[in-house]
Design a protein around this motif. Sequence first.
Motif, PDB file in Angstrom:
ATOM      1  N   THR A 323       0.854  -1.185   0.000  1.00 18.28           N
ATOM      2  CA  THR A 323       0.000   0.000   0.000  1.00 18.28           C
ATOM      3  C   THR A 323       0.884   1.226   0.000  1.00 18.28           C
ATOM      4  O   THR A 323       2.040   1.173   0.414  1.00 18.28           O
ATOM      5  CB  THR A 323      -0.927   0.065   1.231  1.00 18.28           C
ATOM      6  N   GLY A 324       0.322   2.334  -0.472  1.00 21.98           N
ATOM      7  CA  GLY A 324       1.064   3.587  -0.484  1.00 21.98           C
ATOM      8  C   GLY A 324       0.953   4.345  -1.801  1.00 21.98           C
ATOM      9  O   GLY A 324       1.260   5.530  -1.860  1.00 21.98           O
ATOM     10  N   PHE A 325       0.484   3.663  -2.866  1.00 20.23           N
ATOM     11  CA  PHE A 325       0.303   4.368  -4.142  1.00 20.23           C
ATOM     12  C   PHE A 325      -0.921   5.278  -4.074  1.00 20.23           C
ATOM     13  O   PHE A 325      -1.893   4.974  -3.377  1.00 20.23           O
ATOM     14  CB  PHE A 325       0.108   3.363  -5.286  1.00 20.23           C
ATOM     15  N   ASP A 326      -0.878   6.359  -4.826  1.00 24.36           N
ATOM     16  CA  ASP A 326      -2.013   7.291  -4.861  1.00 24.36           C
ATOM     17  C   ASP A 326      -3.179   6.742  -5.674  1.00 24.36           C
ATOM     18  O   ASP A 326      -4.332   6.933  -5.334  1.00 24.36           O
ATOM     19  CB  ASP A 326      -1.566   8.664  -5.396  1.00 24.36           C
ATOM     20  N   VAL A 327      -2.865   6.064  -6.761  1.00 27.36           N
ATOM     21  CA  VAL A 327      -3.898   5.412  -7.580  1.00 27.36           C
ATOM     22  C   VAL A 327      -3.394   4.006  -7.907  1.00 27.36           C
ATOM     23  O   VAL A 327      -2.214   3.709  -7.715  1.00 27.36           O
ATOM     24  CB  VAL A 327      -4.184   6.176  -8.905  1.00 27.36           C
ATOM     25  N   ALA A 328      -4.282   3.152  -8.417  1.00 25.74           N
ATOM     26  CA  ALA A 328      -3.859   1.784  -8.744  1.00 25.74           C
ATOM     27  C   ALA A 328      -2.919   1.818  -9.941  1.00 25.74           C
ATOM     28  O   ALA A 328      -3.282   2.305 -11.012  1.00 25.74           O
ATOM     29  CB  ALA A 328      -5.077   0.927  -9.054  1.00 25.74           C
ATOM     30  N   PRO A 329      -1.701   1.311  -9.784  1.00 31.82           N
ATOM     31  CA  PRO A 329      -0.794   1.277 -10.945  1.00 31.82           C
ATOM     32  C   PRO A 329      -1.270   0.232 -11.956  1.00 31.82           C
ATOM     33  O   PRO A 329      -1.956  -0.725 -11.590  1.00 31.82           O
ATOM     34  CB  PRO A 329       0.559   0.896 -10.344  1.00 31.82           C
ATOM     35  N   PRO A 330      -0.906   0.402 -13.225  1.00 30.48           N
ATOM     36  CA  PRO A 330      -1.339  -0.559 -14.244  1.00 30.48           C
ATOM     37  C   PRO A 330      -0.642  -1.908 -14.077  1.00 30.48           C
ATOM     38  O   PRO A 330       0.551  -1.950 -13.791  1.00 30.48           O
ATOM     39  CB  PRO A 330      -0.903   0.087 -15.560  1.00 30.48           C
ATOM     40  N   ALA A 331      -1.402  -2.968 -14.259  1.00 27.22           N
ATOM     41  CA  ALA A 331      -0.824  -4.315 -14.197  1.00 27.22           C
ATOM     42  C   ALA A 331       0.203  -4.473 -15.306  1.00 27.22           C
ATOM     43  O   ALA A 331      -0.006  -4.018 -16.427  1.00 27.22           O
ATOM     44  CB  ALA A 331      -1.917  -5.361 -14.352  1.00 27.22           C
ATOM     45  N   GLY A 332       1.298  -5.123 -14.970  1.00 28.85           N
ATOM     46  CA  GLY A 332       2.326  -5.379 -15.977  1.00 28.85           C
ATOM     47  C   GLY A 332       3.325  -4.244 -16.114  1.00 28.85           C
ATOM     48  O   GLY A 332       4.272  -4.335 -16.875  1.00 28.85           O
ATOM     49  N   GLU A 333       3.113  -3.182 -15.370  1.00 25.97           N
ATOM     50  CA  GLU A 333       4.004  -2.022 -15.460  1.00 25.97           C
ATOM     51  C   GLU A 333       5.163  -2.161 -14.488  1.00 25.97           C
ATOM     52  O   GLU A 333       4.999  -2.675 -13.387  1.00 25.97           O
ATOM     53  CB  GLU A 333       3.203  -0.760 -15.138  1.00 25.97           C
ATOM     54  N   ARG A 334       6.339  -1.707 -14.897  1.00 27.65           N
ATOM     55  CA  ARG A 334       7.499  -1.730 -14.005  1.00 27.65           C
ATOM     56  C   ARG A 334       7.375  -0.672 -12.927  1.00 27.65           C
ATOM     57  O   ARG A 334       6.896   0.423 -13.188  1.00 27.65           O
ATOM     58  CB  ARG A 334       8.758  -1.404 -14.804  1.00 27.65           C
ATOM     59  N   PHE A 335       7.842  -0.973 -11.731  1.00 30.43           N
ATOM     60  CA  PHE A 335       7.962   0.073 -10.720  1.00 30.43           C
ATOM     61  C   PHE A 335       9.429   0.353 -10.439  1.00 30.43           C
ATOM     62  O   PHE A 335      10.292  -0.504 -10.634  1.00 30.43           O
ATOM     63  CB  PHE A 335       7.202  -0.288  -9.428  1.00 30.43           C
TER      64      PHE A 335
END
Length: 375
Positions: A323-335
């Motif tokens: 938890t901690g992201f402002d919005v849901a990041p896209p699946a399959g995307e690099r962080f």
Amino acid sequence: QLPCTVRDLSEAAGVPARDIQRILMEEGVMATINTPMDPELTEFVAAELGMDVDFLQPETLEDKVLRRLDEIEDDEKDLQDRPPVITFLGHVDHGKTSLLDKLIGIDVASGESGGITQHIRAYQIEKGDKKISFVDTPGHEAFTAMRARGANVTDIAVIVVAADDGVMPQTEEAISHARAADVPIVVALNKMDLPGADPMKAMTGLSQNGLQPSEWGGDVEVVKTSAATGEGLDELLDTILTVAELHEYKANPNRSAIGVCLEATQDADQGVQAKMIVETGTLRIGDIVVCGDAYGRVRSMSNTLDKHQKMDEAGPTATVNLTGFDVAPPAGERFYVLDDVAQAREIAEARAHQTRSEFLGQTGYQHVTLETLFD
Ligand code: GDP
Ligand code: MG
């Protein structure tokens, strides 16, 4: 490479556009200030003006910052062994989800609506003193979609073939996806407990698809399993670990983390929850993360098997709920982990802007997950 217009060159060289147009005219090119020139022509004109040109790629902040992180080459001495990442692929109903359930001692398969896997699951398990990370996907579409986004998290593909069914069209597709990903293949010949199990037929199907079983002198390990009885599961893990040892998968745990978001949800109660797998580096509470158009500070991390088991850090190939992201990041995307929260925000906002423009003109924005991507 973007074409250089007469105006671009005029501005870059500090020369009036008409001087450039005159040079072009002498070459028989009628140009306005917006006329693009290919690199050779640009160089020719510059030479006529007594100048050299250096073509610079226009780089966005995101390109610059994230590419630099991607391109960091670890020193050999900083590399440490890391657990392999295994993906189950194969024909629907051949037992991918059940095998993973059995391996980790839970039962997801029987609760699935219509027996079809809806979510990407990712777990890390221990076998003796070795760890193995598993990713179970709704189908090889998700595997391909992730690869299409540049996320090659899989080290070894386990092709699951039901011994009563043998090689089916989706098995063949799974084999070609694994080949395209250039990862070693292990076969789990599953459902060996069924009376209709016909391993000879299944192995014939495998060899017709270029997977020569080792017991027939080939180089593909075919492990006979049953998710129902647990037969062969130890051997499957041992085989995976042997293949992993051969390939010596390594990562540097002492750098800022990079990984992949496998799935993310956002709701009023729970906020944003992201299921992540770390590829390299170590992710810690408080780290500033950016992933696609999402950013934030890591507030909490928990084990994907047991959300009550909190984690302070996650090293290479660990799987976490974060938890901690402002919005849901896209699946399959690099962080990526960054030092600077303002920079993370700027990158996320640039991405959000880009995403909005890409979706412009589409009716009804739908959050894209790996499941919906190829539907
Ligand atoms: P997936 O679509 O590949 O994930 O397949 P599932 O794990 O959902 O399994 C499909 C069906 O086959 C379920 O009803 C499972 O209970 C059953 N199944 C899976 N593995 C075995 C096995 O080894 N033996 C038997 N008898 N049934 C199995
Ligand atoms: Mg499944």
